[in-house]
Design a protein around this motif. Structure first.
Motif, mmCIF file in Angstrom:
data_model
loop_
_atom_site.group_PDB
_atom_site.id
_atom_site.type_symbol
_atom_site.label_atom_id
_atom_site.label_comp_id
_atom_site.label_asym_id
_atom_site.label_seq_id
_atom_site.Cartn_x
_atom_site.Cartn_y
_atom_site.Cartn_z
ATOM 1 N N ALA A 86 -21.552 5.356 -2.901
ATOM 2 C CA ALA A 86 -22.644 5.671 -1.977
ATOM 3 C C ALA A 86 -22.382 7.055 -1.406
ATOM 4 N N THR A 87 -23.307 7.981 -1.626
ATOM 5 C CA THR A 87 -23.140 9.335 -1.111
ATOM 6 C C THR A 87 -24.490 10.036 -1.014
ATOM 7 N N PHE A 122 -23.491 2.422 1.984
ATOM 8 C CA PHE A 122 -22.398 1.494 1.663
ATOM 9 C C PHE A 122 -22.874 0.050 1.699
ATOM 10 N N GLY A 145 -17.771 4.780 -0.298
ATOM 11 C CA GLY A 145 -18.662 5.650 0.456
ATOM 12 C C GLY A 145 -17.934 6.959 0.689
ATOM 13 N N GLU A 147 -18.454 11.303 1.681
ATOM 14 C CA GLU A 147 -19.364 12.341 2.142
ATOM 15 C C GLU A 147 -18.635 13.621 2.541
ATOM 16 N N ALA A 285 -22.506 7.564 4.698
ATOM 17 C CA ALA A 285 -22.174 6.409 3.870
ATOM 18 C C ALA A 285 -20.699 6.043 3.918
#
Length: 325
Positions: A86-87, A122, A145, A147, A285
């Motif tokens: 997740a990004t 996430f 997750g 970022e 995320a």
């Protein structure tokens, strides 16, 4: 026999560069932007955040978090048969950050893809991994997750640039004959796209539009408080549980006032709300898995505890997952 999924390992990683509010205020002052520790803390609860070095990518941060999660799960990278990242700050336009992370881990052949749901990412990714394990499409998933939000901040806008930080968190989710993930609830409403977005894209080798984050903070706050409570109520109802069954609330770490409001609505005492936003800022995320790992390693989340994870972000997206650790 029905298949379930359980978290068997957690991991996290924060880049070494830590900026307190005073540090950031000094840097912003050099740009002609005024802010202070008091101003930031009063509005957000944030006291510090971490920024990645210019050459460090989301997959680099995710790699460290993934290694810690895999070690905690007592397995090898080669045992992973699904990778979801997740990004909102991917390494490239394509391929996915998940594929880049897969190569860095030395894993070959398993499905790997990204999920883009911003700060809810996430929760979305964990729900997808749980569904794929339940249906037999995977046995052991790595959910990450990650970022580098510092790359998309407008440092002339003190209402947004003080909020965010960089980092990565990860979990290993494995098939089990005992329920772990109890219920999920996911939503989105695209009519609210404009209140939190990065309205730019790449075309013809140039950036078209604005590549920096834009946010209507008051609109986000109003929406977030309502939808987080509704998602929490939904997963409790789906799982046949009540507020009293929650041992720890681990929300997206965006704003302390939003988090405390949700806890009050669920009648949870302060010690059941897990907070990292004060030291990490909003890592989008990455914030939920970062907080989850901190809670597990710090002993606040223990085997057998019931945890409520919930997130809300640009899109407008929101969702929650209820799980037994």
């Amino acid at each position: 026999m029905r298949r379930y999924s359980r978290i068997t390992g957690t991991g996290s990683y924060l880049p070494p560069r830590r900026l307190t509010n005073a540090d950031l205020a000094a840097e912003l002052a050099a740009r002609g932007v005024e802010t202070s520790d008091e101003w930031i803390v009063e509005r957000t609860g944030i006291r510090a955040r971490h920024f990645a070095a210019p050459d460090v990518t989301s997959s680099d941060l995710g790699l460290e978090a993934a290694r810690h999660a895999i070690e905690a799960a007592d397995c090898r990278p080669q045992d992973i048969d699904l990778i979801i990242v997740a990004t909102s700050t991917p390494d490239m336009v394509f391929p996915s950050t998940a594929c880049i992370l897969q190569a860095k881990l030395g894993i070959h052949g398993c499905p790997a893809f990204d999920v883009q749901a911003v700060c809810s990412g996430f929760v979305y990714a964990l729900t997808l991994a749980d569904s794929m394990i339940q249906t037999g499409l995977a046995n052991r998933a790595l959910v990450v997750g990650a970022e580098v939000f510092s790359r998309i901040l407008d440092f002339s806008d003190r209402t947004t640039c003080v909020l965010f930080g960089d980092g990565a968190g990860a979990v290993v989710l494995e098939a089990s004959d005992r329920p772990g993930i109890l219920a999920s609830d996911l939503h989105a409403d695209g009519k609210h796209v404009g209140i939190l977005c990065v309205p730019g894209n790449v075309s013809g080798g140039k950036v078209i539009g604005d590549p920096l984050l834009k946010m209507d903070g008051q609109a986000v706050f109003r929406l977030a408080v309502g939808v987080l409570e509704s998602a929490a109520r939904a997963v409790l109802e789906k799982a046949g549980r009540t507020d009293a069954d929650i041992d720890l609330l681990i929300p997206h770490q965006a704003n302390l006032r939003i988090m405390q409001s949700t806890a009050r609505k669920l009648k949870l005492p302060g010690d059941k709300l897990f907070v990292t936003v004060d030291q990490q800022g909003n890592t989008s995320a990455a914030s939920i898995p970062l907080a989850l790992d901190a809670a597990v390693r710090g002993g606040q989340a223990k085997p057998g505890d019931t945890l409520l994870l919930e997130g809300v972000g640009g899109g407008f997206t929101w969702g929650a997952v209820l799980l037994d650790l």
